[in-house]
Design a protein around this motif. Structure first.
Motif, PDB file in Angstrom:
ATOM      1  N   SER A 288       0.859  -1.184   0.000  1.00 60.19           N
ATOM      2  CA  SER A 288       0.000   0.000   0.000  1.00 60.19           C
ATOM      3  C   SER A 288       0.891   1.227   0.000  1.00 60.19           C
ATOM      4  O   SER A 288       2.062   1.171   0.379  1.00 60.19           O
ATOM      5  CB  SER A 288      -0.938  -0.008   1.219  1.00 60.19           C
ATOM      6  N   GLY A 289       0.330   2.333  -0.432  1.00 61.68           N
ATOM      7  CA  GLY A 289       1.068   3.581  -0.491  1.00 61.68           C
ATOM      8  C   GLY A 289       0.834   4.270  -1.809  1.00 61.68           C
ATOM      9  O   GLY A 289       0.097   3.786  -2.682  1.00 61.68           O
ATOM     10  N   ASN A 290       1.475   5.412  -1.986  1.00 57.07           N
ATOM     11  CA  ASN A 290       1.315   6.165  -3.235  1.00 57.07           C
ATOM     12  C   ASN A 290       1.818   5.345  -4.422  1.00 57.07           C
ATOM     13  O   ASN A 290       2.919   4.791  -4.404  1.00 57.07           O
ATOM     14  CB  ASN A 290       2.091   7.481  -3.175  1.00 57.07           C
ATOM     15  N   GLY A 291       1.021   5.259  -5.445  1.00 52.44           N
ATOM     16  CA  GLY A 291       1.403   4.576  -6.668  1.00 52.44           C
ATOM     17  C   GLY A 291       1.042   3.118  -6.709  1.00 52.44           C
ATOM     18  O   GLY A 291       1.234   2.479  -7.763  1.00 52.44           O
ATOM     19  N   ILE A 292       0.553   2.526  -5.623  1.00 50.44           N
ATOM     20  CA  ILE A 292       0.164   1.115  -5.630  1.00 50.44           C
ATOM     21  C   ILE A 292      -1.221   1.013  -6.241  1.00 50.44           C
ATOM     22  O   ILE A 292      -2.172   1.645  -5.791  1.00 50.44           O
ATOM     23  CB  ILE A 292       0.189   0.510  -4.224  1.00 50.44           C
ATOM     24  N   THR A 293      -1.293   0.191  -7.285  1.00 47.40           N
ATOM     25  CA  THR A 293      -2.559   0.044  -7.998  1.00 47.40           C
ATOM     26  C   THR A 293      -3.391  -1.062  -7.374  1.00 47.40           C
ATOM     27  O   THR A 293      -2.928  -1.777  -6.475  1.00 47.40           O
ATOM     28  CB  THR A 293      -2.300  -0.282  -9.479  1.00 47.40           C
ATOM     29  N   GLN A 308       9.105   7.683  -2.271  1.00 48.37           N
ATOM     30  CA  GLN A 308       7.821   7.116  -1.856  1.00 48.37           C
ATOM     31  C   GLN A 308       8.065   6.011  -0.810  1.00 48.37           C
ATOM     32  O   GLN A 308       8.989   5.218  -0.955  1.00 48.37           O
ATOM     33  CB  GLN A 308       7.071   6.523  -3.060  1.00 48.37           C
ATOM     34  N   THR A 309       7.261   6.025   0.230  1.00 48.42           N
ATOM     35  CA  THR A 309       7.339   4.978   1.251  1.00 48.42           C
ATOM     36  C   THR A 309       6.218   3.992   1.010  1.00 48.42           C
ATOM     37  O   THR A 309       5.036   4.354   1.009  1.00 48.42           O
ATOM     38  CB  THR A 309       7.199   5.563   2.665  1.00 48.42           C
ATOM     39  N   ILE A 310       6.585   2.759   0.770  1.00 50.46           N
ATOM     40  CA  ILE A 310       5.623   1.708   0.465  1.00 50.46           C
ATOM     41  C   ILE A 310       5.523   0.780   1.681  1.00 50.46           C
ATOM     42  O   ILE A 310       6.543   0.393   2.264  1.00 50.46           O
ATOM     43  CB  ILE A 310       6.038   0.921  -0.782  1.00 50.46           C
ATOM     44  N   THR A 311       4.291   0.438   2.041  1.00 51.95           N
ATOM     45  CA  THR A 311       4.051  -0.433   3.197  1.00 51.95           C
ATOM     46  C   THR A 311       3.707  -1.835   2.725  1.00 51.95           C
ATOM     47  O   THR A 311       2.880  -2.016   1.821  1.00 51.95           O
ATOM     48  CB  THR A 311       2.883   0.117   4.042  1.00 51.95           C
ATOM     49  N   PHE A 312       4.359  -2.839   3.362  1.00 52.06           N
ATOM     50  CA  PHE A 312       4.047  -4.242   3.086  1.00 52.06           C
ATOM     51  C   PHE A 312       3.421  -4.822   4.355  1.00 52.06           C
ATOM     52  O   PHE A 312       4.047  -4.824   5.416  1.00 52.06           O
ATOM     53  CB  PHE A 312       5.317  -5.009   2.712  1.00 52.06           C
ATOM     54  N   SER A 313       2.151  -5.272   4.267  1.00 50.49           N
ATOM     55  CA  SER A 313       1.415  -5.757   5.452  1.00 50.49           C
ATOM     56  C   SER A 313       1.027  -7.203   5.267  1.00 50.49           C
ATOM     57  O   SER A 313       0.601  -7.617   4.178  1.00 50.49           O
ATOM     58  CB  SER A 313       0.147  -4.925   5.675  1.00 50.49           C
ATOM     59  N   VAL A 314       1.164  -7.962   6.362  1.00 47.15           N
ATOM     60  CA  VAL A 314       0.777  -9.365   6.367  1.00 47.15           C
ATOM     61  C   VAL A 314      -0.219  -9.569   7.499  1.00 47.15           C
ATOM     62  O   VAL A 314       0.026  -9.146   8.640  1.00 47.15           O
ATOM     63  CB  VAL A 314       1.988 -10.292   6.549  1.00 47.15           C
ATOM     64  N   THR A 315      -1.333 -10.204   7.202  1.00 42.13           N
ATOM     65  CA  THR A 315      -2.356 -10.493   8.215  1.00 42.13           C
ATOM     66  C   THR A 315      -2.439 -11.990   8.447  1.00 42.13           C
ATOM     67  O   THR A 315      -2.548 -12.776   7.491  1.00 42.13           O
ATOM     68  CB  THR A 315      -3.726  -9.974   7.772  1.00 42.13           C
TER      69      THR A 315
END
Length: 326
Positions: A288-293, A308-315
């Protein structure tokens, strides 16, 4: 001659003298005979410290009766009634019941001893929590009678705040009263809240309700956040008006899903086509973050120039706990 007693009433008595020469001479008088009714003032009495008591004389069959006393401080509610109340009694007061029938009179007296009222006392005011037993005890007399079904010296459980009246009676039959109020405070309905499930490293705030003050185990402060290290059940005690109750809540600490690898930092020109980040594990994570489609690609043109800071999340699907890496 001897006059024979006649029944009650009026009789004419004639005295006659007979002379053989001069003849007869006589004189008469009227004799009225009234019955004397015997007065009975009853037995000697004991009056209590208020200086009054009930007295009872016999009912006249003839004539009228009257109560009297040589003590000027004494009075009678109805001095002409056989059964009345005498007031102003001092120690060893004398009262007389006199019955008068025409010119006949009979009198009888009684002695009245004045005893002080017993100095009755009981517990000081009592405050208890709902469901707690209370024992009320009287002193200063010989026999004790409570209202509201209380037995002297015997424990009972009061239902609501009540003022109890004690009557104490001494050996002379004199009585006095005392009161005590028993205040019943309700038990607080403490609620520690619902059980909580968090990821390790996540702060928790436990807030109990239903009382005035709270004391938690494990050093927790009510309404203040803290960092739980392991799954644990926390107990809270709530206090209101010296009464208390408790509740507990379990905080489950779930381990964070492990992110084993991330894409390396990269750079892209703004006119590059959208591309996929590779190397992020586990594969069910999302970016998620700016530019993530919507299809998880990075579009430089959509992100715009700059870092750009991109977040990688695992649930974790078994716990619904998320772990995020930037």
């Amino acid at each position: 001659d001897v006059y024979k007693r006649q029944p009650e009433g009026t009789t004419i008595v004639t005295w006659q003298v007979v002379d053989p020469v001069c003849g007869v001479s006589e004189d008469s008088f009227i004799l009225t005979r009234n019955i004397t009714v015997q007065a009975d003032a009853g037995l000697n009495l004991v009056a209590c410290g208020d200086g009054e008591t009930d007295i009872s004389g016999n009912i006249p069959t003839k004539g009228i009766g009257l109560w009297s006393s040589p003590d000027p401080n004494v009075s009678f509610d109805d001095p002409s009634s056989p059964n009345t109340t005498i007031r102003g009694v001092a120690n060893e007061t004398v009262a007389f019941w006199t019955i008068t029938n025409e010119n006949c009179e009979s009198s009888d007296g009684i002695s009245i001893t004045l005893n002080p009222l017993p100095n009755v006392s009981t517990n000081p005011p009592v405050t208890v929590c709902e469901g707690t037993q209370v024992t009320l005890t009287g002193t200063g007399a010989d026999t004790y009678l409570w209202d509201n079904g209380v037995i002297d010296g015997k424990a009972f459980t009061p239902g609501t705040t009540t003022t109890y009246t004690l009557t104490g009676i001494d050996v002379a039959g004199c009585s006095n009263t005392a009161e005590v109020t028993v205040t019943v405070n309700p038990i607080p309905m403490v609620d520690a809240g619902k059980n909580i499930e968090v990821c390790e490293g996540e702060e928790v705030t436990l807030t109990a309700t239903g009382a005035d003050t709270f004391s938690w185990t494990n050093g927790v402060q009510n309404g203040s956040s803290f960092l739980p290290s392991t799954t644990q059940t926390y107990q809270v005690i709530g206090f209101s008006n010296s009464c208390f109750s408790s509740d507990s809540v379990t905080v489950t600490v779930n381990p964070a899903p492990v992110i084993t690898s991330l894409p390396v930092e990269t750079s892209a020109c703004i006119d590059f086509p959208a591309f996929e980040f590779t190397g992020a594990l586990p594969s069910e994570g999302v970016f998620s973050g700016n530019g993530i489609t919507s299809n998880q690609l990075f579009d430089p043109a959509e992100a715009g120039e700059g870092i750009q800071t991109i977040t990688f999340s695992v649930t974790d699907p078994s716990t619904t706990v998320s772990y995020t890496h930037l």
